[in-house]
Design an enzyme around this catalytic site. Sequence first.
Site, short mmCIF file in Angstrom:
data_model
loop_
_atom_site.label_atom_id
_atom_site.label_comp_id
_atom_site.label_asym_id
_atom_site.label_seq_id
_atom_site.Cartn_x
_atom_site.Cartn_y
_atom_site.Cartn_z
N GLU A 189 -67.36 -49.96 -47.05
CA GLU A 189 -68.63 -49.97 -47.79
C GLU A 189 -69.77 -50.49 -46.91
O GLU A 189 -69.57 -51.37 -46.08
CB GLU A 189 -68.53 -50.90 -48.99
CG GLU A 189 -67.56 -50.43 -50.04
CD GLU A 189 -67.43 -51.43 -51.18
OE1 GLU A 189 -66.61 -51.19 -52.06
OE2 GLU A 189 -68.15 -52.45 -51.18
N CYS A 209 -59.24 -56.94 -46.06
CA CYS A 209 -59.43 -58.30 -45.56
C CYS A 209 -58.17 -59.10 -45.83
O CYS A 209 -57.57 -58.97 -46.90
CB CYS A 209 -60.63 -58.95 -46.26
SG CYS A 209 -60.93 -60.63 -45.69
N CYS A 229 -59.86 -64.08 -50.89
CA CYS A 229 -60.62 -64.97 -51.78
C CYS A 229 -60.49 -64.44 -53.22
O CYS A 229 -60.60 -63.23 -53.45
CB CYS A 229 -62.09 -65.00 -51.37
SG CYS A 229 -62.32 -65.55 -49.67
N CYS A 248 -63.14 -61.93 -54.82
CA CYS A 248 -63.63 -60.83 -53.99
C CYS A 248 -62.67 -59.65 -54.04
O CYS A 248 -61.47 -59.79 -53.78
CB CYS A 248 -63.78 -61.32 -52.56
SG CYS A 248 -64.11 -60.01 -51.38
N GLY A 305 -64.20 -57.42 -45.09
CA GLY A 305 -63.53 -57.99 -43.92
C GLY A 305 -64.17 -59.27 -43.44
O GLY A 305 -65.27 -59.64 -43.84
N GLU A 306 -63.42 -59.96 -42.59
CA GLU A 306 -63.88 -61.23 -42.01
C GLU A 306 -64.29 -60.96 -40.55
O GLU A 306 -63.45 -60.62 -39.71
CB GLU A 306 -62.72 -62.25 -42.09
CG GLU A 306 -62.81 -63.43 -41.17
CD GLU A 306 -64.07 -64.27 -41.33
OE1 GLU A 306 -64.46 -64.60 -42.46
OE2 GLU A 306 -64.68 -64.59 -40.27
N SER A 363 -71.27 -63.67 -41.06
CA SER A 363 -70.82 -64.54 -42.15
C SER A 363 -69.30 -64.72 -42.06
O SER A 363 -68.57 -63.75 -41.95
CB SER A 363 -71.19 -63.88 -43.48
OG SER A 363 -70.65 -64.62 -44.53
N SER A 367 -69.14 -69.17 -45.85
CA SER A 367 -68.84 -69.13 -47.29
C SER A 367 -68.07 -70.38 -47.65
O SER A 367 -66.93 -70.55 -47.24
CB SER A 367 -67.98 -67.89 -47.60
OG SER A 367 -68.70 -66.74 -47.28
N HIS A 414 -68.30 -72.23 -51.13
CA HIS A 414 -67.88 -71.97 -52.52
C HIS A 414 -67.22 -73.13 -53.26
O HIS A 414 -66.74 -72.94 -54.40
CB HIS A 414 -66.98 -70.73 -52.61
CG HIS A 414 -67.59 -69.50 -51.99
ND1 HIS A 414 -68.88 -69.11 -52.23
CD2 HIS A 414 -67.08 -68.60 -51.11
CE1 HIS A 414 -69.12 -68.00 -51.55
NE2 HIS A 414 -68.07 -67.68 -50.85
N CYS A 447 -69.12 -56.92 -53.65
CA CYS A 447 -68.29 -56.77 -52.45
C CYS A 447 -66.91 -56.14 -52.69
O CYS A 447 -66.09 -56.68 -53.42
CB CYS A 447 -68.11 -58.15 -51.81
SG CYS A 447 -67.08 -58.12 -50.37
S1 SF4 Z 1 -65.07 -62.92 -49.45
FE1 SF4 Z 1 -65.00 -62.19 -47.33
S2 SF4 Z 1 -63.28 -63.33 -46.42
FE2 SF4 Z 1 -63.05 -63.54 -48.64
S3 SF4 Z 1 -61.66 -61.84 -49.19
FE3 SF4 Z 1 -63.79 -61.09 -49.44
S4 SF4 Z 1 -64.24 -60.07 -47.47
FE4 SF4 Z 1 -62.45 -61.42 -47.14
#
Ligand code: SF4
Length: 366
Positions: free
Chosen positions: A114, A136, A140, A143, A183-184, A215, A238, A240, A357
């Site tokens: 995306e 990813c 999280c 997400c 993704g990270e 990020s 992030s 949180h 996301c």
């Molecule tokens: S917030 Fe970012 S790191 Fe966490 S699962 Fe979603 S894409 Fe991955």
Amino acid sequence: MIDKPSIYGLLPEELEVFCKEQGQPVFRAKQIFDWLYGKRVSSFDEMKNLPAPFRDQLVKHFGSQPLEETSSLRREAPCRNAVAFQTLEKLETKGEKGETQKLLFQLSDQELIETVIIPAPRRGTNTICISAQVGCRFGCAFCASGQKGVIRNLTAGEIVGQVMEAAKELGERPNNVVFMGIGEPFDNYDAVMKSVRILNHPAGLNIGARKITVSTCGVVPGIERFAEEGLQVELSVSLHAPDEQTRSSIMPVNETWPMTELMDACAVYTEKTNRIITFEYTLIKDINDSVEQAHELVQLLRRFPCRVNLIPLSPVEEFDGECPESETMQAFFQTLENAHINTTLRDSKGSKLKAACGQLRSRRLD
Ligand code: SF4
């Protein structure tokens, strides 16, 4: 599968090496960059000031679309855009100018990613939110991207390709790029850094380093490496949650790199780079949204100058958390403000599109 590397994954100096190998003067690299990023053509045939035999060599060695497309899917899902990514789905609120657009792209190996276009017409800017991986691994809770694990890293060419597609959609060069899609970024460190250098390069899109934000969910080794890059690129973390237990309950990454370690890495980063980190904090009803937790957050962030972005939760099907009441969010915001922490309470524009996301990709995979 991707059979040829994308031309968008090359830095000018790498293209110069290729030109030399082909017996061409190095200024050809600059000409090619100008066609790709200045005139934004996506076919070597259109690069009329290059000798025809050299154009043939380029065709032989590189893909010139931001990403290769698959014809079978084109038939299944006709695409607005005759080149590059297959735009399978585009959500847009009733054509209103300035609304967020979320694009779902199918890569040449049929994986999905995306990209989000976030215009700010009053400021006259456009921000592109791009993906760094297919899926990813960090999972999280709130997400959609992390619910099905990671499939593969994107190449630098695929990352830059997203920005080029967004530029075509907009009809102009984007002002800001944020690595906040699927993704990270620090889990795909080398490709992400290379794409940053390509996007920032004066011969490329020339997007200012300070207009690019990477990020992370808290990958400590990535933050340590990033501090050594000597780039003016922005870092966003992030967070949180204000304590280990709450953070571990919604972000499994906290088991690998606990918050104490993360905050130490952030302090070192700030000291080394003299740059301010932005902490992202998604507000989730009854989990991390109390005034007491806001006070804990203040204590945690007192160590170094920083900014905080408060984000109302965008609901995902897989997570039963809720967005807090607006008074609760205001109270949280005010506590940080009273402690002189530079704070914004952000609108979660994606949620209005049912496309926060990872949700478009997730829905397509179900
Ligand atoms: S917030 Fe970012 S790191 Fe966490 S699962 Fe979603 S894409 Fe991955």
